[in-house]
Scaffold this active site. Structure first.
Site, PDB file in Angstrom:
ATOM      1  N   LYS A 197     -17.503 -14.717 -22.423  1.00  0.00           N
ATOM      2  CA  LYS A 197     -17.313 -13.293 -22.776  1.00  0.00           C
ATOM      3  C   LYS A 197     -17.822 -13.036 -24.212  1.00  0.00           C
ATOM      4  O   LYS A 197     -18.573 -12.090 -24.445  1.00  0.00           O
ATOM      5  CB  LYS A 197     -15.832 -12.891 -22.635  1.00  0.00           C
ATOM      6  CG  LYS A 197     -15.352 -12.980 -21.182  1.00  0.00           C
ATOM      7  CD  LYS A 197     -13.941 -12.487 -20.992  1.00  0.00           C
ATOM      8  CE  LYS A 197     -12.868 -13.448 -21.435  1.00  0.00           C
ATOM      9  NZ  LYS A 197     -12.764 -14.676 -20.601  1.00  0.00           N
ATOM     10  N   THR A 198     -17.407 -13.886 -25.145  1.00  0.00           N
ATOM     11  CA  THR A 198     -17.882 -13.718 -26.529  1.00  0.00           C
ATOM     12  C   THR A 198     -19.392 -13.911 -26.587  1.00  0.00           C
ATOM     13  O   THR A 198     -20.111 -13.139 -27.244  1.00  0.00           O
ATOM     14  CB  THR A 198     -17.210 -14.757 -27.461  1.00  0.00           C
ATOM     15  OG1 THR A 198     -15.801 -14.730 -27.237  1.00  0.00           O
ATOM     16  CG2 THR A 198     -17.508 -14.470 -28.917  1.00  0.00           C
ATOM     17  N   ASP A 236     -11.457  -9.457 -28.923  1.00  0.00           N
ATOM     18  CA  ASP A 236     -10.989 -10.454 -27.967  1.00  0.00           C
ATOM     19  C   ASP A 236      -9.503 -10.216 -27.688  1.00  0.00           C
ATOM     20  O   ASP A 236      -8.796  -9.625 -28.507  1.00  0.00           O
ATOM     21  CB  ASP A 236     -11.210 -11.849 -28.574  1.00  0.00           C
ATOM     22  CG  ASP A 236     -11.296 -12.921 -27.504  1.00  0.00           C
ATOM     23  OD1 ASP A 236     -11.299 -12.587 -26.307  1.00  0.00           O
ATOM     24  OD2 ASP A 236     -11.362 -14.110 -27.876  1.00  0.00           O
ATOM     25  N   THR A 243      -8.383 -12.006 -20.614  1.00  0.00           N
ATOM     26  CA  THR A 243      -8.130 -12.871 -19.463  1.00  0.00           C
ATOM     27  C   THR A 243      -7.162 -12.181 -18.510  1.00  0.00           C
ATOM     28  O   THR A 243      -6.864 -12.679 -17.443  1.00  0.00           O
ATOM     29  CB  THR A 243      -7.499 -14.201 -19.923  1.00  0.00           C
ATOM     30  OG1 THR A 243      -6.401 -13.894 -20.779  1.00  0.00           O
ATOM     31  CG2 THR A 243      -8.501 -15.059 -20.677  1.00  0.00           C
ATOM     32  N   ARG A 280     -17.745 -23.708 -21.481  1.00  0.00           N
ATOM     33  CA  ARG A 280     -17.148 -24.197 -22.732  1.00  0.00           C
ATOM     34  C   ARG A 280     -16.635 -25.617 -22.538  1.00  0.00           C
ATOM     35  O   ARG A 280     -16.777 -26.480 -23.413  1.00  0.00           O
ATOM     36  CB  ARG A 280     -15.992 -23.281 -23.166  1.00  0.00           C
ATOM     37  CG  ARG A 280     -15.370 -23.706 -24.492  1.00  0.00           C
ATOM     38  CD  ARG A 280     -14.119 -22.915 -24.789  1.00  0.00           C
ATOM     39  NE  ARG A 280     -14.426 -21.530 -25.065  1.00  0.00           N
ATOM     40  CZ  ARG A 280     -13.536 -20.537 -24.996  1.00  0.00           C
ATOM     41  NH1 ARG A 280     -12.291 -20.789 -24.659  1.00  0.00           N
ATOM     42  NH2 ARG A 280     -13.882 -19.300 -25.266  1.00  0.00           N
TER      43      ARG A 280
END
Ligand code: ADE
Length: 363
Positions: A97-98, A142, A191, A250
């Site tokens: 997402k980032t 975020d 999330t 990640r």
């Protein structure tokens, strides 16, 4: 890519932060990413993850629907010379997402200011960020589901009309003053899309879910990262990392670094699948990507409760975990594998989970 920490509420204009050291108490509130900067320009240590992030849409592997939707929106927006519509990205952690927010900024040729909802505690934190945004810049928030009510209410007119409504004074003398803002794009990440209030959710023009990645995409991500890290990794080895990373880039990159350590200590050159399996077993990551937390959860359900159903809070208490972490970090991948089911009466471990643990115990 220059990454500059700055205080919310005292964010400087574009370019003026290059080379400036943030005051110690100011770090962490936000980070600026300037797409015009060159590698090595960093004035602050970049996050470890940043070196492996794709910078352009063309380099971003997987999430094809998301890329297509955002690619169209970027092109259309640029041809109109407008700010991109506000974007909400949701899905399990670690799926990019980032990274996607940074890619969008790069594609649009603007800066992206990064913050997270828990850092926006006081009204002046969010106000400071908003008034310092330049036209068409991105503001990435975020964990946006954790915004407090005051910050949310400041965001409503800012998102809708690029306007800040400020209350000046108190009690009977209180007045509202309106300040115009530059047209900007809010990129929110969460999330827990279900925990967003509907007035906030309704102000996003683009709402996109990030999915777990398939094996082929993960293998390509691992091969790309290996290239960036200067590793010689056989295709079967990349596939082995892909199998064990819970569908999450990640984690793939984190596992790859652990494999790199084992390879370096053992004096290996080219890395094969056997070495990956050996290195990751050492870190107790099994061949389906389950780690110690997953196994504890499934074992508790299967051996302590006959497979379930067991309520989330009961499970969390027994495991010494926070229920929200269990729900958003641990469970999604187990659900995806078909090892866990959420039922109205609680969590249930499946026959597939039982077989997997039995097979593992026998191996
Ligand atoms: N590294 C992490 N996520 C990635 C992605 N989606 N594509 C390419 N490299 C990545």
């Amino acid at each position: 890519m220059a990454i500059v920490s700055s205080a919310a509420g005292s964010a400087p204009g574009p370019g003026s932060t290059r080379g400036a050291r943030p005051r110690p108490e100011a770090v962490d509130a936000t980070r600026l990413i300037d797409p015009a900067s060159q590698p090595g320009d960093e004035t602050d240590l970049p996050l470890r993850e940043d070196s492996l992030r794709p910078r352009r849409l063309a380099d971003y592997i997987g999430q094809s629907e998301l890329k297509q939707v955002l690619g169209i929106a970027v092109t259309a927006t640029q041809s109109r010379g407008e700010a991109l519509d506000h974007v909400l990205l949701y899905g399990p952690p670690g799926l990019g997402k980032t990274t996607m927010a940074l890619v969008l900024a790069e594609e649009l040729g603007v800066r992206c200011r990064i913050t997270s909802a828990p850092a926006l505690e006081r009204p002046r934190d969010i106000v400071g960020l908003l008034v310092n945004l330049q036209p068409r810049e991105l503001l990435f928030i975020d964990e946006i589901h954790r915004l407090n009510r005051v910050a949310e209410e400041i965001l409503y007119p800012a998102m809708e009309d690029f306007r800040l409504d400020l209350t000046v004074g108190k009690g009977t003398t209180a007045r509202t003053r309106t300040l115009p803002l530059a047209p900007f794009t809010l990129v929110g990440a969460t999330t827990r899309a279900g925990s967003l209030s509907s007035p906030l959710r309704d102000r996003f023009g683009l709402i996109q879910r990030l999915e777990f990645y398939g094996l082929e995409d993960l293998q390509a991500i691992v091969e790309r990262a290996a290239g960036l890290l200067g590793l010689v990794l056989e295709p079967a080895a990349a596939l082995e990392v892909a199998r064990r990373c819970r569908g999450t880039p990640r984690i793939a990159n984190r596992l790859l670094r652990r494999v790199r350590d084992v390879a370096a200590v053992g004096g290996h050159g080219a890395i094969g699948a056997g070495l990956v399996a050996e290195a990751l077993s050492l870190h107790r990551v099994d061949d389906r990507g389950l780690d110690a937390s997953d196994r504890r959860l499934l074992t508790l359900l299967l051996e302590g409760h006959g497979g379930g159903p067991v309520g989330l809070d009961t499970l969390a208490a027994a495991l010494g975990e926070d229920p929200a972490t269990l729900e958003t970090v641990v469970e999604p991948y187990l659900l995806q594998l078909g090892f866990l089911q959420r039922t109205p009466r609680g969590r249930v471990a499946t026959e597939a989970a039982r077989r997997h643990l039995a097979w593992e115990a026998a191996a």
